[in-house]
Structure formats: C-alpha cells, structure tokens
Design an enzyme around this catalytic site. Structure first.
Site, mmCIF file in Angstrom:
data_model
loop_
_atom_site.group_PDB
_atom_site.id
_atom_site.type_symbol
_atom_site.label_atom_id
_atom_site.label_comp_id
_atom_site.label_asym_id
_atom_site.label_seq_id
_atom_site.Cartn_x
_atom_site.Cartn_y
_atom_site.Cartn_z
ATOM 1 N N CYS A 148 14.225 -47.939 104.792
ATOM 2 C CA CYS A 148 13.757 -46.743 105.514
ATOM 3 C C CYS A 148 14.280 -46.699 106.945
ATOM 4 O O CYS A 148 15.250 -46.009 107.247
ATOM 5 C CB CYS A 148 12.226 -46.654 105.514
ATOM 6 S SG CYS A 148 11.486 -46.509 103.870
ATOM 7 N N ARG A 149 13.628 -47.446 107.850
ATOM 8 C CA ARG A 149 13.895 -47.271 109.279
ATOM 9 C C ARG A 149 15.268 -47.755 109.724
ATOM 10 O O ARG A 149 15.971 -47.052 110.453
ATOM 11 C CB ARG A 149 12.800 -47.978 110.104
ATOM 12 C CG ARG A 149 11.433 -47.355 109.937
ATOM 13 C CD ARG A 149 10.336 -48.267 110.431
ATOM 14 N NE ARG A 149 10.183 -49.434 109.572
ATOM 15 C CZ ARG A 149 9.357 -50.438 109.799
ATOM 16 N NH1 ARG A 149 8.626 -50.431 110.901
ATOM 17 N NH2 ARG A 149 9.287 -51.450 108.963
ATOM 18 N N SER A 150 15.659 -48.972 109.322
ATOM 19 C CA SER A 150 16.945 -49.473 109.843
ATOM 20 C C SER A 150 18.165 -48.782 109.210
ATOM 21 O O SER A 150 19.152 -48.551 109.925
ATOM 22 C CB SER A 150 17.039 -51.004 109.771
ATOM 23 O OG SER A 150 16.947 -51.478 108.465
ATOM 24 N N ASN B 183 14.668 -52.757 104.864
ATOM 25 C CA ASN B 183 16.035 -52.220 104.979
ATOM 26 C C ASN B 183 16.286 -51.057 104.017
ATOM 27 O O ASN B 183 17.395 -50.864 103.515
ATOM 28 C CB ASN B 183 17.086 -53.328 104.792
ATOM 29 C CG ASN B 183 18.504 -52.932 105.194
ATOM 30 O OD1 ASN B 183 19.480 -53.422 104.620
ATOM 31 N ND2 ASN B 183 18.665 -52.059 106.155
ATOM 32 N N CYS C 180 14.699 -53.785 110.074
ATOM 33 C CA CYS C 180 13.296 -53.444 109.769
ATOM 34 C C CYS C 180 12.800 -54.430 108.713
ATOM 35 O O CYS C 180 13.345 -55.530 108.579
ATOM 36 C CB CYS C 180 13.155 -51.982 109.360
ATOM 37 S SG CYS C 180 14.054 -51.518 107.874
HETATM 38 P P1 4NP Z 1 11.361 -50.274 106.073
HETATM 39 O O1 4NP Z 1 10.138 -49.767 105.178
HETATM 40 O O2 4NP Z 1 10.980 -51.623 106.608
HETATM 41 O O3 4NP Z 1 11.449 -49.223 107.157
HETATM 42 O O4 4NP Z 1 12.551 -50.295 105.151
HETATM 43 C C1 4NP Z 1 9.578 -50.534 104.164
HETATM 44 C C2 4NP Z 1 10.158 -50.544 102.914
HETATM 45 C C3 4NP Z 1 9.577 -51.268 101.890
HETATM 46 C C4 4NP Z 1 8.416 -51.988 102.124
HETATM 47 C C5 4NP Z 1 7.842 -51.981 103.383
HETATM 48 C C6 4NP Z 1 8.432 -51.259 104.394
HETATM 49 N N1 4NP Z 1 7.809 -52.704 101.080
HETATM 50 O O5 4NP Z 1 6.720 -53.253 101.298
HETATM 51 O O6 4NP Z 1 8.376 -52.781 99.987
#
Ligand code: 4NP
Length: 155
Positions: free
Chosen positions: A12-14, A10, A7
């Site tokens: 949340c989703r992954s 790294n 993702c």
């Molecule tokens: P992820 O979510 O890609 O599912 O881990 C996010 C976590 C942090 C950020 C964006 C998306 N950020 O902008 O910091």
C-alpha cells in the site's frame, strides 16, 4: 542517489510513495525503490485499492513486494519509513550509526521548512475504507513533492 521507501506489507503505502516519486521526479540520477518490514506479501503487486486510488491521479503502481534486507542499508542513501513502527523496526536492523542516520520518517518531509521532526505516521490504510486510501495519497503526495524540493536544494 538511491531512495528506499518502507512500510509494513509493501503493498500500500511504500509502493505508492515509489510510484509518486517516479511520476514527479525529473532527475534520472535519483533511483527509487520500496520494500516492507514484513514478508507476507512478497512477490505481490500493490493492493488493488491503492492502485486504483493512484490510477485516479494518473499514477501507475507496478512494483512487486519484497522484504527489507541487510544490503539495503548500504545500497540506499535515504531510507524513508511510513510510520514510527516501521522506523523502529529499521533502526533495530541497522548495524551502524551511519546506517541509522539514513532512516527518516515520510512525514518529516511534510513541512520541510519548519525544520522540525514531525514524528507523525502515514496511517496504515489496509484494514480501513476507501477514504483511508485517498487520505494516504494526499499525505504522501505532499511529502514527496517536498522531498523532491529538498533534494533539488541540496544539489
Ligand atoms: P502497507 O499496508 O504496510 O502500507 O503495505 C499493509 C498491508 C498489509 C498488511 C498490513 C499493512 N497486512 O497485515 O497484511
């Protein structure tokens, strides 16, 4: 067999996809890992909101965030991006057609028997409310169950 879930951050989703895969897969020959296309959260545990959502479903998230690296493209057999932006990013990093062919979208596994590429995203829950995390859980859980069935059928 090694699978990498990818993702943006790294956190949340992954990590959720990695945690659900490890929870559901009975095949110890299949290894799972996760990473982000970005490096802002490198070294961090998953976002607390994501961990708490997973915990409600009895899944513990323990990974530490890291950014994707060039060796991932030969080390992993299947590289599964959570959304089209992450997929495009990976496609640009992949240095050969062989590597590009390893890259799929998580939601390509949502309806595996329909035999079509969904081109749909697992939405980024980071800036939203708690419902977004539960929605991501439901989506990713379904995709991982189908992914496991797909891998079992292939073997
Ligand atoms: P992820 O979510 O890609 O599912 O881990 C996010 C976590 C942090 C950020 C964006 C998306 N950020 O902008 O910091």
């Amino acid at each position: 067999m090694k699978i990498l879930f990818v993702c943006l951050g790294n956190i949340c989703r992954s990590p959720l996809a990695e945690g659900i895969f490890k929870h559901l897969s009975k095949n110890e020959q299949i290894k799972a890992d996760s990473c982000g296309t970005g490096n802002w959260h490198a070294g961090n545990l998953p976002d607390r909101r994501m961990s708490e959502t997973a915990k409600k479903h009895n899944i513990k998230l323990k990974s530490r965030a890291r950014q994707v690296k060039s060796s991932d493209f030969y080390k992993f057999d299947l590289i599964i991006a959570m959304d089209r932006e992450n997929k495009n990013h990976l496609m640009n990093l992949a240095t050969s057609d062989k590597y590009k062919q390893k890259i799929k979208l998580m939601r390509d596994f949502e309806n595996i028997y329909s035999n079509s590429n969904s081109n749909l995203d697992v939405p980024d829950p980071y800036y939203g409310g708690p419902d977004g995390f539960e929605h991501v859980f439901t989506l990713v859980y379904k995709c991982i169950k189908n992914l496991i069935s797909y891998l079992e059928e292939k073997n």
